[in-house]
Design an enzyme around this catalytic site. Structure first.
Site: not given
Length: 438
Positions: A101, A104, A232, A268, A271, A307, A309
């Site tokens: 991003h 980031d 996404e 994902e 998700h 989430d 991850d």
């Protein structure tokens, strides 16, 4: 320049019998599966946010992760130093891609003009490191969810100035992605949704989101960016009703608003789980609509239900994923991006290597298992046999879309009753797949 990961060599493939925790047991980038080298088939990407910006903080505790390349500041100098650490890590890992991003890689300043100037300085550094290492950018995107200005959304905000700010930010992010040779651009609508219909003009917000994507595409064409646009899906978190809930919702939006052929999906695993689906379902739904563009490779914790991850280590999961991806001969120009983070208890830098190595090995194993299943044809043969009634006679007319209700009524009046059903053999097929998981 001193190393950020001293003592860690370039990770090599040593084979399944290796006991070296800093070696690949199953991911041999030069191994050929279904006509492609694994490096080209899987196109692994390291995400910038979790891997180089993650702190280990959660709603109940502060940061835990030791990150010697990060002094905790939002200075330009710190952002540039972080680039050196990122490329050292990705280079030693042997991953061909990274993604980010905009926020980031570079901090946000007090004005958009100053923010863009800082971003340009960091992009210059990224471009230099890409040239030195050969590491490429898989995709870029804009963070349109962290700053308080996006509390009501970005492209779906009720505030026209926020919409305009988001458009300016995405314009710059596309330009930066193009400058760095990125081959995809992702729309992730972190706050594109609503909490309560009492205060929401649903039709207006969806219309604004569609216009936003069309304008992004128009700008991309104007600067010569030929990369793939990706949408996404994600349900919940943070809004109660996300407009990008799952693959079906995203594809309905894409089709209704004339974005077919312009935007594909970045799916994902975590998700998919939050939407109440399996990853295999979401991938196959996207694939049959010619919309499977790329994936974020992670997994969730079903006992936590949010989430999380986590890195993917479940071979059954990666096999299911690769059964779909191999059907379309890979994901290029998309890839397998590790949108995953180490647990906050795994706080040492070396844990980043263990996590990525495990994920890459899991996908390599899943790929090879899926390829063997496909080569043996066990699933294809079963499915073909199960639907054989549509290969001839009245079934063929139904399959071709030529059977009318009147014709079908006449057929059944003459026949009297439908042919007997056959077992779906679900348990048998699950056993068959288990036989391949060595």
């Amino acid at each position: 320049m001193s190393e950020f990961f001293p003592g860690v060599p370039k990770i090599a493939y040593e084979g399944p019998k290796s006991k070296n925790p800093l070696a690949y047991k199953h991911y041999n980038p030069d191994e050929v599966v279904e006509g492609q080298k694994l490096r080209d088939l899987l196109r692994f990407s390291v995400c910038y946010w979790h891997t180089f910006r993650g702190t280990g903080s959660d709603p109940f505790g502060s940061a835990t992760l030791q990150r010697p390349w990060d002094d905790g500041s939002n200075s330009v100098e710190n952002a540039i130093k972080r680039v050196d650490a990122a490329f050292e890590f990705i280079g030693k890992l042997g991953a061909p891609f990274y993604c980010f991003h905009d926020r980031d890689i570079a901090p946000e300043a007090d004005s958009l003009r100053e923010t863009n100037k800082i971003l340009d300085a960091v992009v210059k550094k990224l471009k230099e490191k890409q040239g030195e290492t050969g590491i490429e950018l898989l995709w870029g995107t804009a963070n349109l969810f962290s700053h308080p200005r996006f509390m009501h959304g970005a492209a779906t905000s009720c505030n026209a100035d926020v919409y305009a700010f988001a458009a300016a930010q995405v314009k710059k992010a596309i330009e930066v992605t193009h400058e760095l040779g990125g081959v995809n651009y992702v729309f992730w609508g972190g706050r594109e949704g609503y909490m309560n219909l009492y205060n929401t003009d649903l039709n207006r917000e969806l219309s604004h989101l569609a216009h936003f994507m069309h304008q992004a595409h128009e700008h991309a064409k104007s600067i010569g960016f030929k990369g793939q646009f990706l949408f996404e899906p994600k349900p919940k978190e943070p809004t109660k009703h996300q407009y990008d809930f799952d693959a079906a919702a995203c594809l309905n939006f894409i089709g209704r608003h004339g974005l077919d052929g312009i935007v594909k999906l970045n799916i994902e695993t975590n998700h998919a789980t939050l939407a109440g689906h399996t990853m295999m379902h979401e991938l196959e739904y996207a694939r049959i609509h010619n919309a499977l563009g790329s994936i974020d490779a992670n997994t969730g914790d079903l006992l936590l239900g949010w989430d999380t991850d986590q890195f993917p280590t479940d071979i059954y999961l990666t096999t299911q994923i690769m059964l779909v991806i191999l059907k379309q001969k890979g994901l290029a120009p998309g890839g397998v991006n590790f949108d995953a983070k180490v647990r906050r208890e795994s706080f040492e830098p070396i844990d980043l290597f263990h996590a990525h190595i495990g994920g890459m090995d899991a996908f390599a194993r899943g790929t090879k298992i899926a390829a063997k299943i496909r080569a043996d044809g066990v699933l294809d043969k079963f499915v073909q046999q199960r639907y054989r009634s549509f290969d001839s006679g009245i079934g063929k007319k139904i399959d071709d879309g030529k059977a009318t209700f009147a014709e079908l009524e006449k057929y059944m009046l003459e026949k009297g009753e439908a042919a007997a059903n056959e077992s779906g053999r679900q348990e048998y097929l699950e056993n068959v797949i288990n036989d391949y998981l060595e």
